[in-house]
Design an enzyme around this catalytic site. Sequence first.
Site, PDB file in Angstrom:
ATOM      1  N   ARG A  44       3.703   9.731  14.021  1.00  0.00           N
ATOM      2  CA  ARG A  44       4.194   8.394  14.346  1.00  0.00           C
ATOM      3  C   ARG A  44       5.400   8.464  15.270  1.00  0.00           C
ATOM      4  O   ARG A  44       6.338   9.216  15.029  1.00  0.00           O
ATOM      5  CB  ARG A  44       4.580   7.644  13.063  1.00  0.00           C
ATOM      6  N   SER A 159      -4.389  -1.398 -12.381  1.00  0.00           N
ATOM      7  CA  SER A 159      -3.898  -1.558 -11.020  1.00  0.00           C
ATOM      8  C   SER A 159      -5.045  -1.659 -10.024  1.00  0.00           C
ATOM      9  O   SER A 159      -5.992  -0.869 -10.068  1.00  0.00           O
ATOM     10  CB  SER A 159      -3.006  -0.356 -10.662  1.00  0.00           C
ATOM     11  N   SER A 211      -1.647  -6.276   2.776  1.00  0.00           N
ATOM     12  CA  SER A 211      -1.021  -6.329   4.090  1.00  0.00           C
ATOM     13  C   SER A 211      -1.818  -5.680   5.206  1.00  0.00           C
ATOM     14  O   SER A 211      -1.618  -6.031   6.368  1.00  0.00           O
ATOM     15  CB  SER A 211       0.355  -5.670   4.027  1.00  0.00           C
ATOM     16  N   HIS A 239       3.656 -10.627   1.050  1.00  0.00           N
ATOM     17  CA  HIS A 239       3.037 -11.085   2.296  1.00  0.00           C
ATOM     18  C   HIS A 239       2.519 -12.523   2.187  1.00  0.00           C
ATOM     19  O   HIS A 239       1.739 -12.967   3.028  1.00  0.00           O
ATOM     20  CB  HIS A 239       1.898 -10.148   2.699  1.00  0.00           C
ATOM     21  N   THR A 267       9.652 -10.765  -1.408  1.00  0.00           N
ATOM     22  CA  THR A 267      10.609 -10.179  -0.477  1.00  0.00           C
ATOM     23  C   THR A 267      11.344 -11.276   0.268  1.00  0.00           C
ATOM     24  O   THR A 267      10.840 -12.392   0.433  1.00  0.00           O
ATOM     25  CB  THR A 267       9.901  -9.264   0.536  1.00  0.00           C
ATOM     26  N   LYS A 270      10.345 -10.754   5.037  1.00  0.00           N
ATOM     27  CA  LYS A 270       9.192 -11.073   5.870  1.00  0.00           C
ATOM     28  C   LYS A 270       9.252 -12.542   6.303  1.00  0.00           C
ATOM     29  O   LYS A 270       9.943 -12.870   7.254  1.00  0.00           O
ATOM     30  CB  LYS A 270       7.909 -10.687   5.148  1.00  0.00           C
ATOM     31  N   THR A 299      22.517   0.884  -8.161  1.00  0.00           N
ATOM     32  CA  THR A 299      22.584   0.783  -6.711  1.00  0.00           C
ATOM     33  C   THR A 299      23.488  -0.368  -6.301  1.00  0.00           C
ATOM     34  O   THR A 299      23.618  -1.358  -7.022  1.00  0.00           O
ATOM     35  CB  THR A 299      21.180   0.599  -6.096  1.00  0.00           C
ATOM     36  N   THR A 300      24.132  -0.223  -5.153  1.00  0.00           N
ATOM     37  CA  THR A 300      25.026  -1.264  -4.649  1.00  0.00           C
ATOM     38  C   THR A 300      24.260  -2.555  -4.436  1.00  0.00           C
ATOM     39  O   THR A 300      23.117  -2.555  -3.963  1.00  0.00           O
ATOM     40  CB  THR A 300      25.672  -0.807  -3.328  1.00  0.00           C
ATOM     41  N   THR A 385      -0.836   5.083   5.644  1.00  0.00           N
ATOM     42  CA  THR A 385      -0.772   3.638   5.414  1.00  0.00           C
ATOM     43  C   THR A 385      -2.165   3.075   5.179  1.00  0.00           C
ATOM     44  O   THR A 385      -2.351   2.175   4.345  1.00  0.00           O
ATOM     45  CB  THR A 385      -0.107   2.940   6.616  1.00  0.00           C
TER      46      THR A 385
END
Length: 431
Positions: A44, A159, A211, A239, A267, A270, A299-300, A385
């Site tokens: 990539r 799943s 996606s 998505h 999210t 997007k 985590t911050t 992907t």
Amino acid sequence: MTGQPKPSPLTFRQVRPPQPEATFNYDAAFDQELTALKEAGFYRNFARLERLPGAFPAALLHRQDEVQQVTVWCSNDYLGMGQHPVVESALHEAATRFGAGAGGTRNIAGTHNVHAQLEDEIASLHGKEAALLFTSGYVANEAAISTLASRLPNAVLLSDEMNHASMIAGIRHSKAEKHIFRHNDAGHLEQLLSTLDPERPKIIVCESVYSMDGTVAPLASIAALAKQYNALTYVDEVHAVGLYGEDGAGVAAAQGVAQDIDFIQGTLAKAFGVMGGYVAGSCRAIDYIRSFAPGFIFTTALSPVLANAALESIRHVRQNSTLRAKHQGQVQRLKEALRARGIPFRNEPSHIVPTIIGDPFVTREAARLLLDDYGLYIQPIFAPTVAPGTERLRLTPTPLHTDEMIDDLANGLSDVLSRAWRSREISRAVA
């Protein structure tokens, strides 16, 4: 008598360690793997883009000493909200009021008032009691799924086979028993559920919009099975949020089953155009994740600047159904343009329009020709992907892509695909 000063714990005497005989060549190992990746056509290269506020989907492409303006056709900024004046204004205002960073983890000085406001807005969007912010959608999935499945006693996960890498990471990290059901196959899901002990905790994990293919999950059927077999439902809507449903709550809302989904994950990066991820659900369930998920605790916190921008973006998108209608209109317009020129694509119900090419070299060459000859940027998609042999160009039209832009893309694709395949045939004949 004054004693000798104690040495600082940060002071140490440098001792040159003995040099071992060379055994393993790390650079050679790296080069071998990278060379194999390149030879398979899966290596990539990243385009260096400079987004232009007020000009989306235009961007500047930087290549060595050359700068070229291009039209972006593969962005996940599905509504162009990343450069919307409402979002930019909220970003600038927050930077002035709050400074840049959160200052710590959510547990230690990092919970800002705007974080709580944003979580309330997200919960309202999805009709849930509570929501929890994460630094990305990936982190939200990995942390929430692994926490739920690892801490619920003897839990089992079911799943969809096409689930995102972040969901797979959460499943693996949980070390819980898992069963994979065929993509969007509610019948197969029911077969698996029927074999499990009714007393065991069960979590069904799927996406609403996938996606890479653009397929849409049968959430009503999945929710009904979850109720029948006393399972929790965890749906990734990254998505779909902002794009479907009366106020942009996603596919679950559009299908009228949001109230039957236990966890909705989404999210802010997007359709809302900013950054961050979240999980929404009941107060008790969200508090459970908040209290036990390492990916949240250690985590911050998300920058309050980004949180404020995301908050205003959600509010704007919820109130503008015309934006979603225009988006869907341009999706259909692109499909019609591709169909008219005989360009194959997966015609799924969502806004994602993949052109499956099936050869990594042809895919890469078509993308290069589009960029060089037409100024159209589409990142080629390879393994891991997507599965090898299904390489593609993934098109994501937005409300800001004009009819003229759509025609330019369709004409360009028609040209470069035939040229790329001819080039591939010539290279095979020479080889």
